[in-house]
Write a protein that holds these residues in place. Structure first.
Motif, PDB file in Angstrom:
ATOM      1  N   SER A 197       0.835  -1.200   0.000  1.00 23.29           N
ATOM      2  CA  SER A 197       0.000   0.000   0.000  1.00 23.29           C
ATOM      3  C   SER A 197       0.869   1.249   0.000  1.00 23.29           C
ATOM      4  N   SER A 198       0.492   2.235  -0.807  1.00 22.06           N
ATOM      5  CA  SER A 198       1.255   3.482  -0.859  1.00 22.06           C
ATOM      6  C   SER A 198       1.233   4.213   0.475  1.00 22.06           C
ATOM      7  N   GLY A 199       0.204   4.006   1.278  1.00 22.15           N
ATOM      8  CA  GLY A 199       0.107   4.683   2.564  1.00 22.15           C
ATOM      9  C   GLY A 199       1.130   4.227   3.578  1.00 22.15           C
ATOM     10  N   ARG A 200       1.726   3.041   3.357  1.00 18.55           N
ATOM     11  CA  ARG A 200       2.703   2.523   4.315  1.00 18.55           C
ATOM     12  C   ARG A 200       4.103   3.115   4.107  1.00 18.55           C
ATOM     13  N   PHE A 201       4.334   3.748   2.980  1.00 17.46           N
ATOM     14  CA  PHE A 201       5.640   4.350   2.698  1.00 17.46           C
ATOM     15  C   PHE A 201       5.372   5.659   1.966  1.00 17.46           C
ATOM     16  N   LYS A 202       5.353   6.756   2.725  1.00 16.12           N
ATOM     17  CA  LYS A 202       4.971   8.053   2.189  1.00 16.12           C
ATOM     18  C   LYS A 202       6.203   8.909   1.900  1.00 16.12           C
ATOM     19  N   PRO A 203       6.311   9.465   0.699  1.00 19.32           N
ATOM     20  CA  PRO A 203       7.388  10.422   0.411  1.00 19.32           C
ATOM     21  C   PRO A 203       6.992  11.803   0.904  1.00 19.32           C
ATOM     22  N   LEU A 204       7.546  12.212   2.024  1.00 22.48           N
ATOM     23  CA  LEU A 204       7.110  13.456   2.656  1.00 22.48           C
ATOM     24  C   LEU A 204       7.638  14.682   1.928  1.00 22.48           C
ATOM     25  N   ARG A 205       6.866  15.765   2.000  1.00 27.03           N
ATOM     26  CA  ARG A 205       7.303  17.092   1.584  1.00 27.03           C
ATOM     27  C   ARG A 205       7.643  17.893   2.845  1.00 27.03           C
ATOM     28  N   PRO A 206       8.492  18.912   2.727  1.00 28.95           N
ATOM     29  CA  PRO A 206       8.821  19.722   3.909  1.00 28.95           C
ATOM     30  C   PRO A 206       7.562  20.279   4.586  1.00 28.95           C
ATOM     31  N   GLY A 207       7.525  20.141   5.901  1.00 35.30           N
ATOM     32  CA  GLY A 207       6.380  20.599   6.693  1.00 35.30           C
ATOM     33  C   GLY A 207       5.281  19.583   6.841  1.00 35.30           C
TER      34      GLY A 207
END
Length: 340
Positions: A322-332
């Motif tokens: 699932s994409s929700g288990r590994f999220k590419p975060l943005r600053p903030g």
């Protein structure tokens, strides 16, 4: 010019200016190393990359839609990406920064070098009281001495770093107290939180002639809210460092895994994971949640600014995750987990 650069890159130092200690299975008396990692790139290879590179253009600005003003304290677990590899981890009443970089450039120069394309996701003045700062290594995109000075002046946190990095910090700011550790060692941060120094497949340098003279690391935090694994930089290598984390500490509740700065692969593979590598690491760790970082703030390598999250989504689909288990975060952007 080429011959001048080659001579500068290849000229050896007579001694280690940062650390003097006993020989070990990853220190030869002069330089640190990892048996599972390849040899250093030759000066000719560095020049080849610079001469042959065809980088995908980046925008001058890549603003994040997020800006965080964190609470002073959380009861569960909260992690916010400030930018690149800089996180604010809030757990067990502690506020912990990793590799805090707030400067406009990841460079020894104020007028040249990789320039950030988005502001920090938390303004320095909006940081809550900081109890500890964890430094993974001394590259300029991870060790920002100007930011450390401002954080130290306001918060007086505990500064934690791998061997030799205390010398680098105190050479600029002798008033700072820095606690150092070797792979396999740990420090008690209080409130049931302990920071463990663990290996990474990377290297260190502040200049042309001090490669691998200070140690680098990843951190495992054992906390009342579960295991947190923070990797600043690493290659995938044989994957053993991730197997060891799971064996020694159990599957992490949260893993911060780098997903950027990976092209061209022939040059970057030993020291930087690409998104496919990061998904393999995630699976080996058995982590409940991963947050992807080290992308979209400083242009260090040749991939486009949005390629890492796109490649991560494809790798997760290929792995059936699932994409929700590994999220590419943005600053903030924040991720949180409440107790109970």
């Amino acid at each position: 010019m080429k011959s001048i650069i080659l001579r500068a890159l290849s000229r050896p130092r007579a001694s280690n200016p940062y650390y003097k200690g006993p020989v070990s299975d990853h220190f030869d008396g002069m330089r640190f190393f990892s048996r599972a990692q390849g040899v250093d790139k030759r000066p000719e290879e560095v020049l080849r990359w610079q001469q042959e590179r065809k980088p995908t253009p980046w925008p001058q600005n890549f603003p994040s839609p997020f800006q965080d003003k964190p609470p002073a304290e959380v009861s569960g677990l909260r992690s916010v990406l400030i930018g690149h590899a800089s996180f604010l981890i809030q757990v067990a009443g502690l506020n912990i920064l990793t590799d805090p970089v707030f400067s406009k450039r990841a460079s020894p120069l104020s007028f040249a070098g990789p320039k950030r394309v988005n502001p920090p996701g938390i303004a320095l003045d909006d940081l809550p009281p900081i109890h500890a700062v964890l430094i993974t290594h001394n590259h300029y995109d991870h060790l920002d001495l100007a930011a450390l000075k401002r954080i130290w002046k306001k918060h007086r946190p505990r500064l934690i770093a791998p061997l030799g990095n205390d010398t680098i910090i105190r050479a600029r700011h002798p008033e700072m107290q820095v606690e150092t550790g070797d792979w396999g060692q740990s420090v008690d941060l209080g409130n049931g939180v302990r920071a463990h120094f663990t290996p990474a497949y990377h290297w260190s340098a502040r200049g042309l002639r001090d490669r691998r003279m200070a140690l680098w690391c990843a951190y495992v935090l054992t906390t009342p809210s579960g295991v947190i694994y923070h990797v600043g930089d690493t290659g995938f290598g044989d994957g053993q460092i991730f197997r060891d984390v799971r064996q020694l500490f159990g599957a992490p509740r949260l893993a911060h895994l780098p997903i950027g700065a990976y092209e061209p692969r022939w040059f970057m593979q030993p020291q930087h994971m690409n998104p496919e590598d990061a998904v393999r690491a995630f699976e080996i760790l058995g982590a409940e949640q991963a947050l992807g970082h080290h992308w979209g703030t400083f242009r260090l390598t040749d991939e486009g600014v949005e390629e890492p999250p796109e490649a991560l989504a494809a790798a997760l689909r290929e792995a059936g995750l699932s994409s929700g288990r590994f999220k590419p975060l943005r600053p903030g952007e924040a991720w949180s987990h409440s107790l109970g």
